[in-house]
Scaffold this motif. Structure first.
Motif, mmCIF file in Angstrom:
data_model
loop_
_atom_site.group_PDB
_atom_site.id
_atom_site.type_symbol
_atom_site.label_atom_id
_atom_site.label_comp_id
_atom_site.label_asym_id
_atom_site.label_seq_id
_atom_site.Cartn_x
_atom_site.Cartn_y
_atom_site.Cartn_z
ATOM 1 N N TYR A 252 -5.763 -38.555 -26.569
ATOM 2 C CA TYR A 252 -6.023 -37.343 -27.352
ATOM 3 C C TYR A 252 -4.776 -36.512 -27.691
ATOM 4 C CZ TYR A 252 -10.696 -38.421 -25.601
ATOM 5 O OH TYR A 252 -11.878 -39.051 -25.286
ATOM 6 N N ARG A 253 -3.587 -37.012 -27.422
ATOM 7 C CA ARG A 253 -2.391 -36.214 -27.748
ATOM 8 C C ARG A 253 -2.341 -35.926 -29.244
ATOM 9 N NH1 ARG A 253 2.550 -34.984 -25.734
ATOM 10 N NH2 ARG A 253 2.370 -36.367 -23.934
ATOM 11 N N LYS A 254 -2.100 -34.664 -29.578
ATOM 12 C CA LYS A 254 -1.952 -34.263 -30.973
ATOM 13 C C LYS A 254 -0.533 -34.594 -31.431
ATOM 14 C CE LYS A 254 -3.748 -30.336 -32.290
ATOM 15 N NZ LYS A 254 -3.957 -28.876 -32.565
ATOM 16 N N THR A 255 -0.410 -35.344 -32.494
ATOM 17 C CA THR A 255 0.906 -35.775 -32.970
ATOM 18 C C THR A 255 1.291 -35.147 -34.304
ATOM 19 O OG1 THR A 255 -0.095 -37.730 -33.974
ATOM 20 C CG2 THR A 255 0.791 -37.979 -31.743
ATOM 21 N N SER B 56 -3.847 -26.796 -26.492
ATOM 22 C CA SER B 56 -4.135 -27.302 -27.828
ATOM 23 C C SER B 56 -3.139 -28.351 -28.298
ATOM 24 C CB SER B 56 -4.170 -26.143 -28.836
ATOM 25 O OG SER B 56 -2.943 -25.446 -28.843
ATOM 26 N N ASP B 57 -2.352 -28.922 -27.364
ATOM 27 C CA ASP B 57 -1.570 -30.101 -27.723
ATOM 28 C C ASP B 57 -2.424 -31.364 -27.626
ATOM 29 O OD1 ASP B 57 -1.708 -29.952 -24.942
ATOM 30 O OD2 ASP B 57 0.277 -30.841 -24.648
ATOM 31 N N GLN C 10 -6.162 -33.121 -29.043
ATOM 32 C CA GLN C 10 -7.065 -33.040 -30.198
ATOM 33 C C GLN C 10 -8.188 -34.050 -29.996
ATOM 34 O OE1 GLN C 10 -5.509 -32.456 -34.335
ATOM 35 N NE2 GLN C 10 -6.192 -34.563 -34.576
ATOM 36 N N ARG D 160 2.617 -23.251 -31.961
ATOM 37 C CA ARG D 160 1.926 -24.022 -32.999
ATOM 38 C C ARG D 160 1.375 -23.141 -34.118
ATOM 39 N NH1 ARG D 160 0.818 -29.301 -31.606
ATOM 40 N NH2 ARG D 160 1.576 -29.870 -29.539
#
Length: 550
Positions: free
Chosen positions: A544-547, A363-364, A366, A245
């Motif tokens: 909370y998944r970061k997209t 950190s995937d 958020q 990332r």
């Protein structure tokens, strides 16, 4: 002593010795004509396989370092495709080994197949944390699979910094290693008919970072039409450790390790492009410890920037692609029953203690606030460790966390995404067998814990120079069972078609109801392995998944 005297004195012994020496000489396999020219291989010592090894499928050197590989040039005369030991540059016990122009492919064909119709093709992508490995017979011998009357293809791709430097500029756009894999699949699609293979019946399979690569490739527009089915073993692109990332920052860490302090992509490219490849591979760096439990692996695929005249392999977070993609590819997903045991050896007390008070997720995810993130982290700690601190006394709890977070549940999540979006058939498995070829389990030091660990099934799919013997009859049966399942899927799109003699019918999953084949002495269908843990992480990722990649 003249030959006539030798012959008179040792006649029969010399004849026998001559026959022995002749048997050591490789017998040539039939000539094959492909787009690049004519090549010849050799027949395996058993006489059952035509082996064509070390064929250049693409080209890379210092001038194209970090970029899409070039087409391999044509050759004059007959190319001798018998080079077995070839690899891309990597650190080994003997120092840096491999050459930069390493993009070689191996094709293994049953010697006794009747040319009535083309054979199903299986292409394997090896794992190794994107840092080490090769497609050769040291680990990936063809005998077990080719015996089932399929063509097996293995190959090398660039790894480490040479394969995964991602600066998002034209000179180093990123994912050179993934683009090598796509180039290999294009070569197979174009040339495999010349070997007796069916270009319209290609199954790609891969393990660990090879499975992760395959998941990325299946999600990439660049791979459309190149294969029909996929077998993704212990690695998917929606894993928390699958994606770099912060690729420019990672590159700056590597540059800093050799005395350069810059985060400018152009300057970083100038530094690495001028170095000898052996010096590049030898660079050692570590990520600093942070709140998030991100992987320590430095070389990973990245999301590319759109650059004119540069074909991108990965342009979006895989989760976003899988939840919108409608292309039909049937898939097998699976993991070992105790994946995390493989990762626990070598964890020092200091390393374990360092996670206390920090997040136990990557950190995937958020969160709307730091307090919400810490609240979730405490729930994770409670779920896996209760009121105890993380320490060596809780090493099996750590293993369970690794199993769930890094392997088991991401594979289930991706299978669900595929099922929910299109009409693909999805088969899920848990490899639970423990035998004398479970080398990863043996090396982990946790032999007496239940089940199998990361990589154990590979030694039942492949014979290898590393461990060529089969000790027990149970292991022999497992080799037959798992290679039958894999090759049936490749041939028919169904691991247990009606014509199979396997006792258990492997049923595909349906929406909201995945079913699992537990591969063991007596294989059977069963429910999810850890439903409470699945629901626990499902709830967290749903919220909370970061997209996005910012």
């Amino acid at each position: 002593m003249p030959w006539k005297i030798l012959k008179m004195k040792y006649g029969k012994k010399l004849v026998l010795f001559s026959m022995f020496v002749m048997n050591l000489v490789d017998e040539p396999a039939p000539e094959i004509t492909i787009e690049q020219g004519v090549l010849i291989g050799k027949i395996s010592r058993s006489g059952t396989i035509f082996e064509y090894t070390g064929i250049p499928y693409a080209k890379t050197d210092k001038s194209t370092r970090f970029q899409t590989p070039e087409l391999s040039p044509k050759w004059e005369g007959v190319y001798k495709a018998t080079e077995e030991f070839h690899m891309c540059p990597q650190q080994t016990l003997f120092g840096v080994m491999g050459s930069e122009d390493c993009l070689k492919i191996n094709v293994y064909v049953p010697a006794d197949f009747k040319n009535t119709k083309p054979l199903a093709v299986m292409v394997y992508i090896y794992g190794g944390a994107f840092t080490f490995g090769s497609g050769g017979k040291i680990l990936y011998g063809p005998k077990f699979l080719v015996k089932k009357n399929v063509i097996l293809v293995t190959f090398n791709y660039r790894i480490g910094l040479l394969g995964f430097l991602c600066l998002k500029i034209k000179e180093a756009p990123g994912n050179a290693g993934i683009k090598d894999q796509i180039a290999a699949l294009r070569w197979v699609k174009k040339n495999i008919a010349a070997f007796g293979g069916d270009p319209d019946n290609i199954t790609v399979f891969g393990h660990s970072s090879g499975g992760t690569s395959l998941s990325f490739i299946a999600a990439s527009q660049a791979s459309n039409g190149l294969f029909n089915r996929a077998i993704i073993q212990s690695g998917t692109s929606v894993f928390n450790w699958s994606l770099n990332r912060k690729p420019v920052w990672v590159a700056s860490l590597l540059a800093k390790a050799i005395g350069y302090y810059t985060k400018d992509p152009k300057q970083l490219y100038e530094i690495f492009s001028k170095m000898d490849y052996k010096d590049i591979i030898a660079i050692k760096a570590k990520k600093p410890l942070e709140m998030y439990y991100d992987t320590g692996i430095l070389h990973l695929p990245c999301i590319e920037t759109n650059i004119i005249d540069i074909e991108a392999a990965i342009t979006e977070i895989p989760y976003n692609i899988f939840t919108n993609k409608t292309e039909h590819i049937d898939v097998m997903y699976g993991t070992a029953s105790n994946e995390g045991l493989f990762l626990t050896p070598g964890l020092s007390e200091e390393m374990l203690d360092s996670r206390n008070g920090r997040y136990l997720f990557a950190s995937d995810l958020q969160f709307p606030s730091e307090s919400k993130a810490m609240e979730t982290a405490k729930k994770v700690h409670k779920f896996y460790f209760g009121d105890d601190i993380i320490s060596s006394r809780k090493i099996l709890n750590v293993s369970k966390l690794y199993s769930h977070l890094c392997f088991e549940f991401p594979a289930i999540f991706e299978a669900e995404y595929v099922l929910n979006q299109n009409n693909s058939k999805v088969f899920s498995y848990i490899f639970n067998y423990q035998g004398w070829r479970n080398l990863a389990k043996l090396a982990s030091g946790y032999w007496f814990e239940g089940g199998a660990t990361h990589g154990d099934e590979l030694f039942y799919l492949f014979d290898s120079y590393l461990y060529p013997i089969v000790i027990s009859e149970a292991d022999r049966k497992m080799i037959d069972q798992i290679t039958t399942l894999w090759t049936n899927f490749a041939k028919y799109g169904d691991p247990t078609p009606d014509i199979t003699d396997l006792s258990c019918r492997w049923k595909p999953g349906v929406k909201h109801n995945l079913q699992f084949l537990y591969i063991d002495n007596e294989s059977k269908m069963g429910p999810m392995l850890n439903p409470e843990g699945y629901q626990f992480w499902k709830d967290i990722y749903s919220k909370y998944r970061k997209t996005d990649i910012t």
